[in-house]
Enzyme design. Structure first.
Site, PDB file in Angstrom:
ATOM      1  N   HIS A   1     -30.159 -43.716 -17.794  1.00 48.01           N
ATOM      2  CA  HIS A   1     -29.538 -44.039 -16.505  1.00 48.01           C
ATOM      3  C   HIS A   1     -29.808 -42.912 -15.510  1.00 48.01           C
ATOM      4  O   HIS A   1     -30.193 -43.157 -14.358  1.00 48.01           O
ATOM      5  CB  HIS A   1     -28.021 -44.212 -16.669  1.00 48.01           C
ATOM      6  CG  HIS A   1     -27.602 -45.594 -17.038  1.00 48.01           C
ATOM      7  ND1 HIS A   1     -27.840 -46.113 -18.286  1.00 48.01           N
ATOM      8  CD2 HIS A   1     -26.947 -46.558 -16.336  1.00 48.01           C
ATOM      9  CE1 HIS A   1     -27.348 -47.355 -18.339  1.00 48.01           C
ATOM     10  NE2 HIS A   1     -26.811 -47.644 -17.168  1.00 48.01           N
TER      11      HIS A   1
ATOM     12  N   HIS B   1     -22.343 -40.561 -22.363  1.00 48.05           N
ATOM     13  CA  HIS B   1     -23.238 -39.408 -22.464  1.00 48.05           C
ATOM     14  C   HIS B   1     -22.475 -38.109 -22.297  1.00 48.05           C
ATOM     15  O   HIS B   1     -21.403 -38.075 -21.674  1.00 48.05           O
ATOM     16  CB  HIS B   1     -24.341 -39.478 -21.397  1.00 48.05           C
ATOM     17  CG  HIS B   1     -25.402 -40.481 -21.668  1.00 48.05           C
ATOM     18  ND1 HIS B   1     -26.382 -40.290 -22.623  1.00 48.05           N
ATOM     19  CD2 HIS B   1     -25.635 -41.697 -21.123  1.00 48.05           C
ATOM     20  CE1 HIS B   1     -27.182 -41.348 -22.641  1.00 48.05           C
ATOM     21  NE2 HIS B   1     -26.741 -42.210 -21.743  1.00 48.05           N
TER      22      HIS B   1
END
Length: 325
Positions: free
Chosen positions: A94, A141
């Site tokens: 991302h 993350h």
């Protein structure tokens, strides 16, 4: 695993802001934003962004499955997404995609259109930062994953920028472009790093490379037979003063294009999956069979290369027939 954790939302502003920001790094955004650039702003900008996006995402996805760094432990982290939980964490794709898309758009447009560089830089920073922060907020993350993804993407942009024009010229003019655009991504997909368990990274990578391959073939065909990229200005809207008539044309192009793209995706999914079920004799609801290499790669590659081709060839032709060019 696979069960969503219970949580209480205490700040709805941050919750919806970062849920929305996370969506800016997913398929639904790129399947709308990148074609929008192609249909309404500038073909050359769109081509460069799609090339950068494909390369960056492939390297990011492969890096995950080579490094095999786990995602944050849950608990203590609360994960707001479940589909990507089976993937490894480092680097954050991302963050890579957001950095590549926002800054490649800035680099490709700043010298062509009259707008303040500072404004474009702030917009790119805000966009990429929101997507990066969303990966921390959603628990998918670590900080290191996000920083690593953004840095890798920045390095790739610096390395690829000097070759942008050369790559673009070759993809538009080389007689070998259609063949290489299909063969090279397919080889990469079939030789994707093997894992001990199923992860959606191979399927996602195939989706990205398939879309890029179909779009690249479309770019080549348009340049050869429809409107040469280096001479035609008729297919560019650019950044004129927005008027109500222009706004209507832009929206019409977008909704017509998205309808065709989504229709193509749904139709090709049904046709290709049906052919593969007939070939490999598995029932329609057999998820494990659909995850096999010989099924997943052709299923997703053919489907999304058709989407890329449709967005760059079929949709512009339809725009022309409807008087939207």
């Amino acid at each position: 695993q696979g069960c969503a954790q219970k949580y209480v939302v205490k700040n709805y502003f941050y919750y919806y802001l970062f849920k929305f920001s996370a969506a800016l790094g997913e398929e639904i955004f790129y399947i709308t934003f990148l074609p929008f650039i192609y249909w309404n702003i500038d073909h050359s900008v769109s081509r460069r962004m799609i090339i950068i996006w494909s390369i960056v995402m492939y390297i990011g996805q492969v890096s995950k499955d080579i490094l095999k760094w786990p995602r944050p432990l849950s608990p203590p982290v609360v994960k707001l997404e479940m589909r990507t939980d089976a993937e490894y964490g480092m680097p954050s794709t991302h963050a890579m995609a957001a950095t590549a898309i926002s800054f490649s758009f800035l680099i490709a447009t700043v010298n062509q259109y009259k707008y303040p560089f500072e404004l474009g830089l702030v917009a790119a920073l805000v966009f990429s930062t929101l997507v990066c922060l969303s990966r921390l907020y959603t628990g998918m993350h670590t900080v290191l994953d996000v920083i690593g993804g953004a840095l890798i993407s920045a390095v790739l942009l610096v390395l690829l920028y000097p070759a942008w024009d050369m790559i673009d010229h070759l993809l538009l003019t080389s007689p070998f472009c259609p063949l290489l655009s299909i063969v090279v991504p397919l080889v990469l997909c079939y030789n994707y790093p093997k894992l001990d368990y199923y992860s959606p990274t191979r399927g996602d990578t195939t989706t990205i490379l398939g879309a890029g391959a179909g779009a690249t073939v479309g770019f080549w065909l348009n340049n050869q037979y429809a409107a040469p990229a280096y001479t035609s200005k008729s297919l560019r809207l650019g950044f004129p003063l927005i008027t109500s008539k222009i706004a209507v044309v832009v929206l019409a192009r977008f909704f017509v294009g998205i309808f065709v793209v989504l229709l193509t995706r749904q139709l090709m999914k049904s046709v290709v999956l049906g052919m593969l079920r007939y070939r490999y004799k598995f029932p329609i609801g057999d998820l494990e069979a659909r995850r096999r290499l010989e099924v997943e790669v052709p299923y997703k590659f053919i489907t999304y290369s058709s989407v890329g081709f449709s967005a760059t060839v079929i949709v512009p032709l339809l725009h022309k027939l409807l008087g939207l060019m």
